[in-house]
Design an enzyme around this catalytic site. Structure first.
Site, PDB file in Angstrom:
ATOM      1  N   GLN A 213       0.818  -1.210   0.000  1.00 35.91           N
ATOM      2  CA  GLN A 213       0.000   0.000   0.000  1.00 35.91           C
ATOM      3  C   GLN A 213       0.852   1.260   0.000  1.00 35.91           C
ATOM      4  O   GLN A 213       0.600   2.199  -0.753  1.00 35.91           O
ATOM      5  CB  GLN A 213      -0.941   0.006   1.216  1.00 35.91           C
ATOM      6  CG  GLN A 213      -1.930  -1.141   1.267  1.00 35.91           C
ATOM      7  CD  GLN A 213      -2.933  -1.124   0.126  1.00 35.91           C
ATOM      8  OE1 GLN A 213      -3.241  -0.084  -0.448  1.00 35.91           O
ATOM      9  NE2 GLN A 213      -3.447  -2.296  -0.213  1.00 35.91           N
ATOM     10  N   LYS A 236      -1.331  -2.979  -7.800  1.00 35.80           N
ATOM     11  CA  LYS A 236      -1.823  -1.842  -7.020  1.00 35.80           C
ATOM     12  C   LYS A 236      -1.173  -0.530  -7.464  1.00 35.80           C
ATOM     13  O   LYS A 236      -1.662   0.551  -7.162  1.00 35.80           O
ATOM     14  CB  LYS A 236      -1.573  -2.075  -5.532  1.00 35.80           C
ATOM     15  CG  LYS A 236      -2.273  -3.307  -4.951  1.00 35.80           C
ATOM     16  CD  LYS A 236      -2.001  -3.427  -3.466  1.00 35.80           C
ATOM     17  CE  LYS A 236      -2.347  -4.809  -2.934  1.00 35.80           C
ATOM     18  NZ  LYS A 236      -3.760  -5.162  -3.050  1.00 35.80           N
ATOM     19  N   CYS A 374      -8.390  -9.761   4.068  1.00 32.81           N
ATOM     20  CA  CYS A 374      -7.209 -10.590   4.371  1.00 32.81           C
ATOM     21  C   CYS A 374      -6.458 -10.060   5.585  1.00 32.81           C
ATOM     22  O   CYS A 374      -5.226 -10.001   5.595  1.00 32.81           O
ATOM     23  CB  CYS A 374      -6.278 -10.667   3.164  1.00 32.81           C
ATOM     24  SG  CYS A 374      -6.956 -11.581   1.778  1.00 32.81           S
TER      25      CYS A 374
END
Length: 416
Positions: A213, A236, A374
């Protein structure tokens, strides 16, 4: 490498409407409503610059890489290694041989756990945070099951901030590995990785960071952070699936045994034995994800064309506005409000299951994630089994925040 500014850039910001034109899927309608894609923490959409580069590679350059002597092999190898250099610069890794292509961040974390795990013994300690994605839990759990390692859990405060004092108290002379997320995929919490690394190194532990992230939303400098390993995933980062990235300090990679065996990762193979290649190729067995790596390189070039500081500023503005709008809806509870958090919001709506909320607002064109994300240990810490999650990206707008809020208000009335 050369950075060309995107035409949407103006000084310290960019025109998000112009940027959205680069993402064909954002013009799509669902159920007759404009798509509002807020599932970016799961996977981001792809700009035409990435799609075109990958198509060009398949149509004009494609061959296997390395060792070939013909024109296409040379062209493809050059493009593949140019992508590695782009990745090196993206993380400010000191050398190219510290950049390993993997299939994903999950693949990168498994590589490190498997290789380092060969020297882990019974009673050796591994420190994780309660915020970890399962990808940064399960590989270490293998070492608990198979080698007798001990896992310790660093907590978060009620507002989702990483508890640095509690983390420090967990460290002992038996601590061998500290594996921590740089940004929570549920709370958006940014962990103080530089200080975590300093404390871990004081007791001789290695530091493994899940940057899946953080690398999307903020500049990352692995030298400044002084981490030993840093894992990133391509999909991502507006790149393709099937490609990830592992940074590792050269001195450590040289000592680590291979993760997989096959072509490319060897120096010699005889009937009597095998000698292994040098990093990074020692850890890249078989035909690599060639075009995916090139696509990742194109995605990173795209991010640099907008400017990572500009992207971070845009997303911070979105995050602040989303926090304000969600706070106005009485039945919505947002989990995590740590200072400096990313634009990721896990929330629930009183009286309704997360799956029901996600299904209802989908009819308004709003795509969010619902479930455990998750991260079951983290949800357990807050006493919930599922939440919705809205996560924002460089192409999202303030108007889309309003659409999300309006859709939640209507869902609230439906379930009241």
């Amino acid at each position: 490498m050369t950075i060309t500014l995107h035409p949407a850039v103006t000084d310290g910001t960019y025109d998000v409407a112009r940027v959205r034109q680069d993402f064909p899927i954002l013009s799509k309608q669902v159920y007759g409503k404009p798509l509002v894609y807020l599932d970016n923490a799961a996977s981001a959409q792809k700009p035409v610059q990435v799609l075109d580069r990958m198509r060009f590679a398949y149509e004009n350059e494609y061959s296997n890489v390395h060792r070939g002597l013909h024109f296409l092999a040379n062209a493809m190898t050059e493009a593949y290694e140019e992508a590695r250099e782009r990745c090196r610069a993206f993380l400010n890794a000191p050398t190219l041989d510290e950049v390993i292509f993997t299939r994903s961040a999950t693949g990168a974390l498994n590589l490190v756990a498997s290789s380092l795990g060969q020297s882990i013994g019974e009673g050796d300690e591994i420190v994780l945070s309660i915020m970890e994605h399962h990808s940064n839990i399960v590989p270490w759990n293998y070492l608990r099951e198979r080698k007798g390692a001990v896992i310790k859990w660093a907590p978060v405060t009620e507002d989702g901030a990483f508890d640095l004092d509690a983390f420090k108290a967990l460290l002992t002379e038996r601590t061998k590995i500290v594996a921590i997320t740089h940004m929570s995929n549920v709370l958006g919490t940014v962990t103080p990785i530089k200080e975590i690394a300093r404390l871990a190194h004081e007791v001789g532990a290695l530091v493994v960071v899940d940057g899946s992230q953080a690398a999307v939303h903020m500049p990352v400098d692995v030298v400044d952070l002084d981490v030993d390993f840093y894992a990133v995933t391509g999909h991502k980062l507006y790149g393709p699936t099937g490609i990830g990235l592992l940074y590792g300090k050269r001195a450590l990679l040289e000592k680590m045994p291979p993760y997989e065996g096959g072509g490319e990762m060897i120096r010699t193979v005889t009937e009597e034995g095998v000698t292994y290649g040098e990093p990074p190729h020692r850890f890249e067995a078989g035909t690599p994800p060639i075009v995916q790596a090139i696509g990742l390189g194109a995605a990173l070039a795209y991010l640099e064309s907008l400017g990572r500081e500009r992207i971070a500023a845009h997303e911070a503005s979105l995050g602040a506005y989303a926090r304000e709008r969600l706070a106005q809806i009485n039945s919505v509870q947002v989990y995590g409000d740590a200072p400096g958090k990313g634009a990721i919001f896990a929330f629930d709506v009183k009286g309704a299951h997360a799956h029901d909320i996600a299904t209802v607002i989908d009819r308004a064109g709003v795509a969010v994630r619902a479930g455990t994300h998750c991260a079951m240990p983290l949800l357990g810490r807050y006493g919930v089994t599922a939440t919705c999650r809205a996560s924002f990206a460089l192409y999202n707008t303030h108007e889309e925040v309003d659409i999300l809020a309006d859709a939640l208000i209507k869902a609230q009335d439906l379930f009241a």
